[in-house]
Design an enzyme around this catalytic site. Structure first.
Site, PDB file in Angstrom:
ATOM      1  N   HIS A 155       0.774  -1.287  -0.080  1.00  0.00           N
ATOM      2  CA  HIS A 155      -0.054   0.117   0.037  1.00  0.00           C
ATOM      3  C   HIS A 155       1.050   1.343  -0.110  1.00  0.00           C
ATOM      4  O   HIS A 155       0.311   2.249  -0.243  1.00  0.00           O
ATOM      5  CB  HIS A 155      -1.019   0.050   1.296  1.00  0.00           C
ATOM      6  N   ASP A 358       3.482   9.245  -0.682  1.00  0.00           N
ATOM      7  CA  ASP A 358       2.317   8.549  -0.203  1.00  0.00           C
ATOM      8  C   ASP A 358       2.153   7.590  -1.256  1.00  0.00           C
ATOM      9  O   ASP A 358       2.305   7.684  -2.642  1.00  0.00           O
ATOM     10  CB  ASP A 358       1.132   9.635  -0.151  1.00  0.00           C
TER      11      ASP A 358
HETATM   12  P1  ADQ Z   1      -3.097   6.073   4.908  1.00  0.00           P
HETATM   13  O1  ADQ Z   1      -1.672   6.387   5.113  1.00  0.00           O
HETATM   14  O2  ADQ Z   1      -3.928   5.834   6.173  1.00  0.00           O
HETATM   15  O3  ADQ Z   1      -3.067   4.564   4.181  1.00  0.00           O
HETATM   16  P2  ADQ Z   1      -5.078   7.450   3.076  1.00  0.00           P
HETATM   17  O4  ADQ Z   1      -4.902   6.704   1.799  1.00  0.00           O
HETATM   18  O5  ADQ Z   1      -5.083   8.887   3.157  1.00  0.00           O
HETATM   19  O6  ADQ Z   1      -3.734   7.229   4.015  1.00  0.00           O
HETATM   20  O7  ADQ Z   1      -6.454   6.808   3.836  1.00  0.00           O
HETATM   21  C1  ADQ Z   1      -6.492   7.425   4.981  1.00  0.00           C
HETATM   22  C2  ADQ Z   1      -8.277   6.953   4.997  1.00  0.00           C
HETATM   23  O8  ADQ Z   1      -8.531   7.421   6.501  1.00  0.00           O
HETATM   24  C3  ADQ Z   1      -9.128   7.601   3.918  1.00  0.00           C
HETATM   25  O9  ADQ Z   1     -10.189   6.906   3.913  1.00  0.00           O
HETATM   26  C4  ADQ Z   1      -9.658   8.878   5.066  1.00  0.00           C
HETATM   27  O10 ADQ Z   1     -10.903   9.360   4.927  1.00  0.00           O
HETATM   28  C5  ADQ Z   1      -9.574   8.194   6.327  1.00  0.00           C
HETATM   29  N1  ADQ Z   1      -9.399   9.178   7.157  1.00  0.00           N
HETATM   30  C6  ADQ Z   1      -8.169  10.217   7.480  1.00  0.00           C
HETATM   31  N2  ADQ Z   1      -8.387  11.012   8.377  1.00  0.00           N
HETATM   32  C7  ADQ Z   1      -9.715  10.674   9.002  1.00  0.00           C
HETATM   33  C8  ADQ Z   1     -10.333  11.243  10.067  1.00  0.00           C
HETATM   34  N3  ADQ Z   1      -9.816  12.420  10.790  1.00  0.00           N
HETATM   35  N4  ADQ Z   1     -11.648  10.663  10.365  1.00  0.00           N
HETATM   36  C9  ADQ Z   1     -12.096   9.791   9.822  1.00  0.00           C
HETATM   37  N5  ADQ Z   1     -11.272   9.184   8.639  1.00  0.00           N
HETATM   38  C10 ADQ Z   1     -10.355   9.717   8.436  1.00  0.00           C
HETATM   39  C11 ADQ Z   1      -2.032   3.545   3.633  1.00  0.00           C
HETATM   40  C12 ADQ Z   1      -1.226   4.541   2.437  1.00  0.00           C
HETATM   41  C13 ADQ Z   1      -1.860   5.558   1.601  1.00  0.00           C
HETATM   42  C14 ADQ Z   1      -2.756   4.389   0.545  1.00  0.00           C
HETATM   43  C15 ADQ Z   1      -3.716   3.660   1.577  1.00  0.00           C
HETATM   44  C16 ADQ Z   1      -4.804   2.646   0.878  1.00  0.00           C
HETATM   45  O11 ADQ Z   1      -0.356   5.300   3.273  1.00  0.00           O
HETATM   46  O12 ADQ Z   1      -0.785   5.787   0.542  1.00  0.00           O
HETATM   47  O13 ADQ Z   1      -3.647   5.085  -0.205  1.00  0.00           O
HETATM   48  O14 ADQ Z   1      -3.100   2.966   2.508  1.00  0.00           O
HETATM   49  O15 ADQ Z   1      -3.671   1.825   0.084  1.00  0.00           O
END
Ligand code: ADQ
Length: 453
Positions: A155, A358
């Site tokens: 990921h 990311d």
């Molecule tokens: P993350 O580093 O966690 O994931 P991201 O892809 O942005 O990053 O996913 C975060 C998820 O958490 C999103 O669905 C978002 O809506 C939710 N989220 C964030 N802050 C929140 C809050 N305050 N309240 C509720 N929900 C919140 C890892 C990798 C990424 C990759 C994903 C999926 O680091 O690059 O995109 O896995 O593969």
């Protein structure tokens, strides 16, 4: 139909939204709904004498949670996974902490999870392993005689060779990955970097690789979201969304939503907002920046340091620019339900997604999905997020360039409706095709086709 067996560090419904459990559950929803399945991972419990795995059911999925001992949790999770692999794969060599004992705990934790998995496996199961916590799992399973198809999806980014080589055990990890039948990445550049680190594999046709006495496939599968469902969510009335709208009034809202993690580029983003207010006094009082950043991995010291840094930076901006009726930056350290987040995104004129690195960044896709088609907001997106490959309608920035982010913010706030609409439409079309369901089904079909004959 054989079962789909998902193995990830966290199991769904584990509580902390920061972990991959939440986002991954959305990503796998369609695949899990189609077939009987099992999902195994760490339960989130840390105890001296782990009890037998806990079990529950969610629709067609049996969920099995395994506890860890305090020593394994410290060495594997806080240590090797989050103080070494996470910073290294995000190009933060200065934050890397390597200890042999942590690597031993990483292997031991993978063996522990493999043992739990062995008790569950059936001969016709297809196994899908997720993320950097579980790289050695297939090798351990193969040594124990497991012949099932096993796929792996990373990921997070895969780093450039010279960065990856800083890891003393990098060869071991590469060799471990060769024990999967399919190794999937978010972007082509991640895949190419992985192939590069292999040195000179004996390549077969296409993405097939022959090395370490094994034949395996590599592939690119950018993860998506359930775009239609998220858009519908965002359009639904939300009491918190309404409160925010009432509170903002005529001001333009810029929003950032991230786990409080140093890969997300938050200090530069906050600095860019300060720079923007400094350079554009006419916008003072007319814009509101809401940064939602729930605490994540509080047990790792670099995360505590980041929190202190951001508390200070947010306070300085508000101290310098706030007025009696306007707080320029609202900085909130907690999570929100998805429906509320969707309503917040929809109300925002600008989405700020500026990670230093990311794998993908799902917030960028959620922001696009949530926009009202007749008056969409503008996404400002780091060129170092995997999402930048697909979202060409965004204003792309270099997250190290604070002045450049400030310029993009100004441009986004002043952008006319027709340009906002055409940029948004291009991105919305992409995420309507490359959905979560498309991601999981393309990975699973590639895995089915990857088995050597
Ligand atoms: P993350 O580093 O966690 O994931 P991201 O892809 O942005 O990053 O996913 C975060 C998820 O958490 C999103 O669905 C978002 O809506 C939710 N989220 C964030 N802050 C929140 C809050 N305050 N309240 C509720 N929900 C919140 C890892 C990798 C990424 C990759 C994903 C999926 O680091 O690059 O995109 O896995 O593969």
């Amino acid at each position: 139909m054989g079962r789909l067996v998902v193995v990830s560090n966290r199991i769904p419904g584990h509580g902390t939204r920061g972990g991959n459990g939440g986002g991954l559950a959305v990503g796998l929803n369609a695949a899990l709904a189609k077939r009987p399945s099992l999902w195994l991972g760490w339960s989130g419990d840390v105890t001296d004498t782990p009890p037998p795995p806990e079990r529950r059911h969610s629709r067609r999925t049996e969920i099995v949670g395994v506890a860890l001992t305090p020593a394994l949790h410290a060495g594997f999770y806080a240590g090797f996974a989050n103080s070494l692999l996470w910073p290294l794969f995000h190009y933060r060599l200065g934050l890397v902490e390597y200890r042999r004992a942590d690597y031993a705990a990483y292997i031991e934790a993978n063996e522990w999870i493999a043992s739990a998995l062995m008790n569950e496996l059936r001969p016709d199961d297809t196994i899908w392993v997720h993320d950097y916590h579980l790289i050695p799992l297939a090798k351990i399973l193969r040594a124990r005689g497991v012949a099932n198809p096993i796929g792996y999806f990373l990921h997070i980014p895969f780093p450039a060779t010279e960065v990856f080589r800083c890891l003393p055990v990098y060869r071991d990890l590469v060799e471990a990955l060769a024990h999967y039948d399919l190794v999937g990445f978010q972007t082509e550049s991640d895949r190419v970097q992985f192939v590069d680190v292999l040195g000179a594999p004996e390549k077969r046709a296409g993405d097939t690789i022959e090395m370490f006495g094994r034949v395996f496939q590599t592939g690119v599968f950018p993860i998506g979201i359930d775009t239609q469902a998220f858009a519908a969510y965002a359009a639904k009335p939300s009491p918190d969304g309404q409160r925010l709208a009432d509170n903002i009034g005529d001001r333009k809202l810029a929003i950032g939503v991230d786990r409080l993690d140093y890969s997300k580029g938050l200090p530069n983003r906050v600095a860019a907002y300060g720079e923007f207010l400094e350079r554009h006094p006419d916008w003072r009082g007319k814009v509101q920046y809401l940064q939602i950043a729930p605490i994540s991995r509080g047990e790792v010291s670099n995360y505590r340091a980041l929190r202190r840094e951001l508390d200070g930076a947010a306070g300085r901006i508000n101290g310098k620019y706030a007025d009696f009726d306007w707080t320029p930056l609202r900085y909130v350290n907690r999570g929100f339900p998805r429906g509320t987040l969707a309503a917040f995104y929809r109300r925002a004129r600008v989405g700020l997604v500026t990670p230093l690195r990311d794998g993908m960044n799902l917030v960028a896709k959620e922001f696009v999905a949530a926009q009202p088609p007749d008056d969409p907001g503008v996404l400002i997106l780091s060129e170092f997020a995997g999402a930048a490959v697909e979202l060409s309608g965004a204003l792309t920035i270099n997250p190290y360039d604070v002045d450049g982010i400030a310029d993009a913010l100004h441009r986004a706030l002043e952008m006319p409706l027709d340009e906002r609409t055409s940029r948004w439409r291009a991105d919305f079309d992409v995420i309507s095709t490359n959905t979560a369901a498309f991601w999981s089904e393309s990975f699973l079909s590639a895995l089915a086709a990857a088995r050597p004959t």
